[in-house]
Design an enzyme around this catalytic site. Structure first.
Site, PDB file in Angstrom:
ATOM      1  N   GLY A 251      91.336  -6.019  34.374  1.00 55.04           N
ATOM      2  CA  GLY A 251      91.854  -5.076  33.392  1.00 55.04           C
ATOM      3  C   GLY A 251      90.837  -4.849  32.282  1.00 55.04           C
ATOM      4  N   ASP A 252      91.291  -5.004  31.034  1.00 52.29           N
ATOM      5  CA  ASP A 252      90.396  -4.800  29.890  1.00 52.29           C
ATOM      6  C   ASP A 252      90.039  -6.128  29.217  1.00 52.29           C
ATOM      7  OD1 ASP A 252      92.881  -5.379  28.903  1.00 52.29           O
ATOM      8  OD2 ASP A 252      92.899  -3.805  27.386  1.00 52.29           O
TER       9      ASP A 252
END
Length: 337
Positions: A251-252
């Site tokens: 993800g981030d």
């Protein structure tokens, strides 16, 4: 040689010996009909089509009595020519006479063959590996010799190793950013901690989480979000030293491992550089995007003695950075738990 290559070599040696035996058995017995004839033809085909060299020697004289096409191609002789030769005319090993060499070949296995020199018809020589099978078929004693080109085997080993390395890289690196991934971190961080312990130095774990990245994904689309993540990865990588590790967790989320930390100020300076680097506008597909990052920091040995503790405490500190307005870093403190 790796285990796969050993297995392939062993299989090749066993099958080559079987092919020689089948061929010699067919040569000894009269031509039969029906199923037996078809089986004989199959055994002959195995010997003739076997991809590596196979020779049959008279056990008493070491005269070559048969050679398959692969052996003839490697040697450069015709079958009629090679039948005029003895084993010692074509093969040698330093410090061994021909009988000693054959004895060593008989003691060898497909997994541990003997390396020797092969003389070809054109005068050239090459390194080969071989092992030998003692065959008693009917009333005749023969030796079956399986010969493999060392260069070909080493090339196969190299290809296997390269393939293994490629698969290992794919398994331990993020496909989008090219950074090491979570599996890489799990495999290497414990070793980094152990090195820090032996050196009596500190190690820092920085847990990074992009601020409002979901908004970029939702408003600009996942393709733009992916390009932004690649730019983020490049900027973070450029702010740390070569020996430090930048990992994309998914993800981030990213993790940075700072090795050989001499003082806490070094960690703070790095975290500040990352904050500054990521808060600068980024141009993606001609559009300017602004993102920031919240960073949590934990230090070995002060904040944890193993990977689990350090990651958990840096994650806790990262959420403190979120709570304090984002776009900053926080160092773990026990009061955060």
């Amino acid at each position: 040689m790796n285990q796969s290559a050993f297995g392939l070599g062993a299989l090749a040696g066993v099958l080559a010996g079987a092919a020689i035996g089948f061929w010699w058995l067919r040569r000894l017995r009269p031509r039969a009909g029906g199923r037996v004839a078809r089986a004989d033809d199959a055994h002959q085909a195995v010997f003739e089509q076997w991809p590596t060299g196979a020779l049959v020697l008279n056990a008493a004289t070491l005269q070559i009595v048969a050679a398959n096409p692969a052996a003839l191609h490697s040697l450069g002789f015709t079958l009629e020519e090679v039948r005029q030769l003895r084993f010692g005319d074509l093969f040698s090993a330093a410090g061994l006479d021909v009988r000693a060499l054959v004895g060593k070949l008989l003691d060898a296995t497909a997994r541990l063959p003997v390396e020797m020199r092969q003389r070809c018809k054109d005068g050239s020589q090459r390194n080969v590996e071989a092992n030998c099978y003692r065959l008693t078929l009917g009333e005749e004693q023969v030796f079956g010799v399986a010969v493999n080109d060392v260069a070909a085997r080493r090339e196969a080993d190299t290809q296997l190793l390269e393939r293994h390395q490629q698969l290992d890289h794919l398994a331990h690196h993020d496909q989008l950013t090219g950074l090491p991934n979570r599996l890489y971190l799990a495999a290497h961080l414990p070793g980094d901690i152990e090195e820090a312990k032996k050196a009596g130095s500190m190690l820092a774990v920085l847990f990074l989480d992009l601020d409002r990245f979901k908004h970029v994904n939702d408003s600009r689309g996942h393709e733009t979000g992916d390009k932004l993540l690649k730019t983020v990865a490049q900027r973070v990588r450029s702010t740390v030293r070569v020996e430090d590790v930048v990992v994309r967790m998914g993800g981030d989320e990213f993790v940075v491992i700072l090795k050989g930390v001499q003082h806490t100020g070094q960690v703070s300076e790095t975290a500040e550089r990352i904050n500054q680097a990521l808060s600068a506008p980024m141009v993606v597909d001609g559009r300017t995007l602004v993102t920031t990052v919240s960073i949590g920091v934990s230090l070995y040995p002060h904040d944890g003695a193993d990977m689990g503790e350090l990651l958990r405490h840096s994650d806790t500190a990262m959420y403190q950075a979120k709570d304090r307005g984002r776009n900053n870093f926080q160092v773990f403190s026990p009061v955060m738990d």
